[in-house]
Design an enzyme around this catalytic site. Structure first.
Site, mmCIF file in Angstrom:
data_model
loop_
_atom_site.group_PDB
_atom_site.id
_atom_site.type_symbol
_atom_site.label_atom_id
_atom_site.label_comp_id
_atom_site.label_asym_id
_atom_site.label_seq_id
_atom_site.Cartn_x
_atom_site.Cartn_y
_atom_site.Cartn_z
ATOM 1 N N HIS A 96 0.832 -1.199 0.000
ATOM 2 C CA HIS A 96 0.000 0.000 0.000
ATOM 3 C C HIS A 96 0.872 1.256 0.000
ATOM 4 O O HIS A 96 1.946 1.272 0.628
ATOM 5 C CB HIS A 96 -0.901 0.029 1.231
ATOM 6 C CG HIS A 96 -1.745 -1.186 1.392
ATOM 7 N ND1 HIS A 96 -2.573 -1.673 0.404
ATOM 8 C CD2 HIS A 96 -1.887 -2.045 2.440
ATOM 9 C CE1 HIS A 96 -3.191 -2.756 0.835
ATOM 10 N NE2 HIS A 96 -2.788 -3.003 2.067
ATOM 11 N N GLU A 114 -1.888 -0.322 8.189
ATOM 12 C CA GLU A 114 -2.886 -1.196 8.778
ATOM 13 C C GLU A 114 -2.249 -2.090 9.831
ATOM 14 O O GLU A 114 -1.024 -2.077 10.029
ATOM 15 C CB GLU A 114 -3.547 -2.062 7.702
ATOM 16 C CG GLU A 114 -2.594 -3.006 6.981
ATOM 17 C CD GLU A 114 -3.233 -3.685 5.775
ATOM 18 O OE1 GLU A 114 -3.947 -3.005 5.023
ATOM 19 O OE2 GLU A 114 -2.989 -4.889 5.579
ATOM 20 N N HIS A 171 3.103 -7.608 1.697
ATOM 21 C CA HIS A 171 2.424 -8.493 2.645
ATOM 22 C C HIS A 171 1.339 -9.295 1.948
ATOM 23 O O HIS A 171 0.892 -8.949 0.854
ATOM 24 C CB HIS A 171 1.798 -7.676 3.778
ATOM 25 C CG HIS A 171 0.737 -6.728 3.320
ATOM 26 N ND1 HIS A 171 1.020 -5.468 2.843
ATOM 27 C CD2 HIS A 171 -0.612 -6.849 3.231
ATOM 28 C CE1 HIS A 171 -0.104 -4.858 2.503
ATOM 29 N NE2 HIS A 171 -1.118 -5.680 2.722
ATOM 30 N N ARG A 191 -1.282 -4.775 -6.287
ATOM 31 C CA ARG A 191 -0.950 -6.204 -6.325
ATOM 32 C C ARG A 191 0.404 -6.399 -6.996
ATOM 33 O O ARG A 191 0.632 -5.943 -8.112
ATOM 34 C CB ARG A 191 -2.007 -6.988 -7.099
ATOM 35 C CG ARG A 191 -3.350 -7.072 -6.421
ATOM 36 C CD ARG A 191 -4.238 -8.108 -7.093
ATOM 37 N NE ARG A 191 -5.630 -7.903 -6.696
ATOM 38 C CZ ARG A 191 -6.522 -7.250 -7.439
ATOM 39 N NH1 ARG A 191 -6.179 -6.788 -8.623
ATOM 40 N NH2 ARG A 191 -7.753 -7.071 -6.999
#
Length: 314
Positions: A96, A114, A171, A191
């Site tokens: 991200h 996150e 991740h 992605r």
């Protein structure tokens, strides 16, 4: 406002989803339901108040028209998004952006830092957390040559584990893992690799190689956290992380506990058990799968029962 606000979540079907969210009491839309957006004020899915005078209003409406519920927070949008994810298959390997990159390249979207709490997982479950490239050139070459086994760092997980995942971290959640995710209010994902999977029409999902390389932190920086556990009467509180975007705690209730809500707001997700909240002579019951918000100046309240909650605030 002296009542907790219970929210109806939004469900998202995913190629990697399954049916495990039914164990939370949810009426999920299909056999490939991957995500429950529990607290969401994002345009891609709005959670809706279920109780009280604000029933029927979504979280974004509350932010815009009832900002007194959120104290002194500034900003153009509600800051957090809470999800429960059912990884029936491996999720794509992804990364991200941070706020600065997302603002420029994603039409003003926030970046995405996150964290994950492992609610449950199958034996031998793993996540991908970080990479082994030392330079951007090495990262680019290893991706181009599909050297995934060399590049990706795999970590075994167990129920109760916690991971802090800052923007820029490569991740992926592995098969057989159910997590509660607390994140910035963003739906931007790049992605890197998707195991060459195809959808029902035989199409591979889009990859975002250039963006992924641009935003990945190289070399990988381990954002380790040290949980702090405190026993307060019948409540065990574990503080997992405090960062620029959120603080996340786990509350384990065994009996009755007096609490005080002195943050701008609290987001409370019940991941196990049941109980009740008492405030000003009123009682509100909760059970596994419920999500409730305690607004600004909520003050002192009582919790009774046997339950586990993940609680977040900023």
């Amino acid at each position: 406002m002296n009542e907790p606000l219970f929210f109806k979540p939004v469900f998202k079907e995913r190629i990697w989803g399954g049916t495990a969210l039914r164990s939370f009491g949810y009426d999920i839309p299909s056999e490939i339901t991957g995500e429950c957006w529990a607290f969401s004020a994002h345009p891609h899915g709005q959670s809706i108040v279920k109780n009280g005078s604000l029933a029927g209003k979504n979280l974004e409406e509350l932010w815009e028209n009832h900002h007194e519920l959120f104290g002194n927070i500034e900003g153009d949008r509600f800051p957090l998004l809470t999800k429960i994810l059912d990884a029936n298959q491996d999720l794509s390997v992804q990364v991200h952006p941070n706020d600065d990159y997302a603002k420029v390249h994603e039409n003003g979207e926030l970046g995405k830092t996150e964290c994950w709490y492992i609610i449950d997982c199958q034996e031998g479950a793993e996540i991908i957390f970080g990479h082994h490239a030392n330079t951007k050139d090495e990262l680019t070459t290893m991706i181009a040559e599909n050297k995934w086994d060399e590049l990706l760092n795999k970590v075994p997980v167990k129920k109760g584990d916690f991971f802090f995942v800052p923007s820029g971290t490569i991740h992926a959640i592995g098969e057989g893992i159910i997590i509660l995710e607390t994140q910035q209010n963003s739906d931007t994902t790049y992605r890197v690799y998707d195991y060459d999977r195809t959808d029902s029409d035989g199409n591979k999902r889009e990859l975002h190689i250039e963006q992924s390389i641009n935003v990945t932190t190289v070399p990988h920086q381990l954002a380790a956290t040290t949980p702090v556990v405190e026993q307060q009467g019948n409540m065990e509180i574990t503080k997992f992380v405090t960062c620029d975007y959120f603080t996340v705690e786990k509350w384990v209730l065994d009996g009755q506990s007096t609490r005080k809500q002195d943050q701008d707001f609290l987001l409370c997700s019940v991941i196990e058990g049941d109980g009740s909240l008492q405030k000003d002579g009123k009682e509100f019951t909760f059970q596994k799968g419920d999500h409730f918000l305690l607004p600004y100046k909520f003050g002192e309240f009582e919790l009774t029962g046997k339950a586990e909650l993940i609680v977040s605030y900023i």
